[in-house]
Write an enzyme that holds these catalytic residues in place. Sequence first.
Site, PDB file in Angstrom:
ATOM      1  N   GLU A 122     108.625  -1.449  31.575  1.00 56.85           N
ATOM      2  CA  GLU A 122     107.900  -0.493  30.734  1.00 56.85           C
ATOM      3  C   GLU A 122     107.800  -1.036  29.313  1.00 56.85           C
ATOM      4  O   GLU A 122     108.352  -0.487  28.362  1.00 56.85           O
ATOM      5  CB  GLU A 122     108.596   0.874  30.830  1.00 56.85           C
ATOM      6  N   ASN A 145     118.143   4.521  35.136  1.00 56.88           N
ATOM      7  CA  ASN A 145     117.925   5.956  34.998  1.00 56.88           C
ATOM      8  C   ASN A 145     118.352   6.763  36.229  1.00 56.88           C
ATOM      9  O   ASN A 145     117.912   7.893  36.423  1.00 56.88           O
ATOM     10  CB  ASN A 145     116.451   6.243  34.666  1.00 56.88           C
ATOM     11  N   SER A 159     107.587   4.608  30.384  1.00 57.29           N
ATOM     12  CA  SER A 159     106.167   4.675  30.687  1.00 57.29           C
ATOM     13  C   SER A 159     106.002   4.693  32.208  1.00 57.29           C
ATOM     14  O   SER A 159     106.906   4.251  32.919  1.00 57.29           O
ATOM     15  CB  SER A 159     105.428   3.481  30.079  1.00 57.29           C
ATOM     16  N   TYR A 207     109.228  14.589  39.632  1.00 56.35           N
ATOM     17  CA  TYR A 207     109.953  14.579  40.902  1.00 56.35           C
ATOM     18  C   TYR A 207     111.437  14.766  40.603  1.00 56.35           C
ATOM     19  O   TYR A 207     111.876  14.577  39.476  1.00 56.35           O
ATOM     20  CB  TYR A 207     109.749  13.263  41.671  1.00 56.35           C
ATOM     21  N   GLU A 214     107.116   9.826  28.594  1.00 59.70           N
ATOM     22  CA  GLU A 214     106.412   8.803  29.384  1.00 59.70           C
ATOM     23  C   GLU A 214     105.116   8.476  28.649  1.00 59.70           C
ATOM     24  O   GLU A 214     104.213   9.309  28.525  1.00 59.70           O
ATOM     25  CB  GLU A 214     106.100   9.326  30.794  1.00 59.70           C
TER      26      GLU A 214
HETATM   27  O1  0X9 Z   1     112.008   8.056  37.372  1.00 54.76           O
HETATM   28  C1  0X9 Z   1     112.375   7.937  36.186  1.00 54.76           C
HETATM   29  O2  0X9 Z   1     113.476   7.494  35.865  1.00 54.76           O
HETATM   30  C2  0X9 Z   1     111.417   8.357  35.072  1.00 54.76           C
HETATM   31  N1  0X9 Z   1     110.080   7.929  35.359  1.00 54.76           N
HETATM   32  S1  0X9 Z   1     109.715   6.316  35.300  1.00 54.76           S
HETATM   33  O3  0X9 Z   1     108.348   6.153  35.785  1.00 54.76           O
HETATM   34  N2  0X9 Z   1     109.759   5.828  33.801  1.00 54.76           N
HETATM   35  O4  0X9 Z   1     110.677   5.592  36.081  1.00 54.76           O
HETATM   36  C3  0X9 Z   1     111.442   9.865  34.931  1.00 54.76           C
HETATM   37  C4  0X9 Z   1     112.795  10.428  34.600  1.00 54.76           C
HETATM   38  C5  0X9 Z   1     112.789  11.899  34.372  1.00 54.76           C
HETATM   39  N3  0X9 Z   1     114.119  12.434  34.205  1.00 54.76           N
HETATM   40  C6  0X9 Z   1     114.968  12.647  35.227  1.00 54.76           C
HETATM   41  N4  0X9 Z   1     114.593  12.634  36.473  1.00 54.76           N
HETATM   42  N5  0X9 Z   1     116.202  12.971  34.903  1.00 54.76           N
HETATM   43 ZN    ZN Z   2     111.123   4.510  33.116  1.00 51.63          ZN
END
Ligand code: 0X9
Ligand code: ZN
Length: 311
Positions: free
Chosen positions: A79, A146, A199, A250, A273
Amino acid sequence: MARRLKRAFSGTLDLSRYYNYTEIEEWYRSLEATYGPSVVKVTVAGKSYEGRDILKVVLCDDGTDKPTVIIDAGIHAREWIAPASAMYFVSQLAETTNHTALCNGLKYVIIPSVNPDGYTYSLQFDRNWRKTRKPVGSGCIGTDGNRNYGYEWGGPGASTNPCSDTYRGEHAFSEIESEIVRQTLAIHNDAKMYLSIHSYGRYILYPWGWDYSTPATQPDLHRVSMAGYNAALAHNGARYEVGGAADVLYVAAGGSDDYAFGGAGIPISVTFECAGSGFGPPATQIQVLVEEHFEAFKAMCGEIIAMYGKK
Ligand code: 0X9
Ligand code: ZN
């Protein structure tokens, strides 16, 4: 007479290309050398798995008592626009006099690139790389930064398969990169907002991500997020989708946003994002994108000043 292009002053930041990690480090350090530690102070929060310095940049800390905002970028390697957006934010506050209220009202603790190993790997070898770079088993490499945070770790949307792009890690904070963010949140335990820059897709997300339920303080989370939404809309007509992360996007447990909110007790926690047509917006679009993001960040920080600043 030559027509002059009207563009926002962005100081020493070159917005025509993506910086590699060494350049990112050098750029932040050059800001400290130019403007001094009361404007930009750079320290090393810790070392990444491959031994790179993970920087901690403190912005606008003039010694006065002000609420703290914590910002991170680059948890996900591919990203690239996220670290670029953090740099533009810092550049605007440190190198211009256009946003003095933001600098007077708040202090910022910024981890400008949480996953420098992954970022470097993505730049050099695999554009689509998302995870960290530590070997994790089954012959696979990397944990999803994450999915590695210690609030409802291991819940839905986080994989137990080391080869998956959303692998949760061996245990909560198994990755030094997420542990460093945890330590930073512990040091700055009175922070009022945590902003995690990702992103893409134009979303402004708040807890919960691990579950569809809604925190009692959702009106506060929503108000701050809507300030960002309205600012981007006024700037160029961009429409972000705003809401709880699980609802809007999601369910995914182990995110930094949920940890900041539920684990570290930071009252406002947002995952932003960025805009763009994919993980790799062409470098020619960087300037337009970071300017849009800046408007949203600025408005959200303004809301924090209104909520928590000196009256
Ligand atoms: O999936 C993710 O970690 C995030 N989207 S990404 O496309 N950048 O990978 C969204 C994270 C939202 N927050 C949580 N699910 N805690
Ligand atoms: Zn991400």
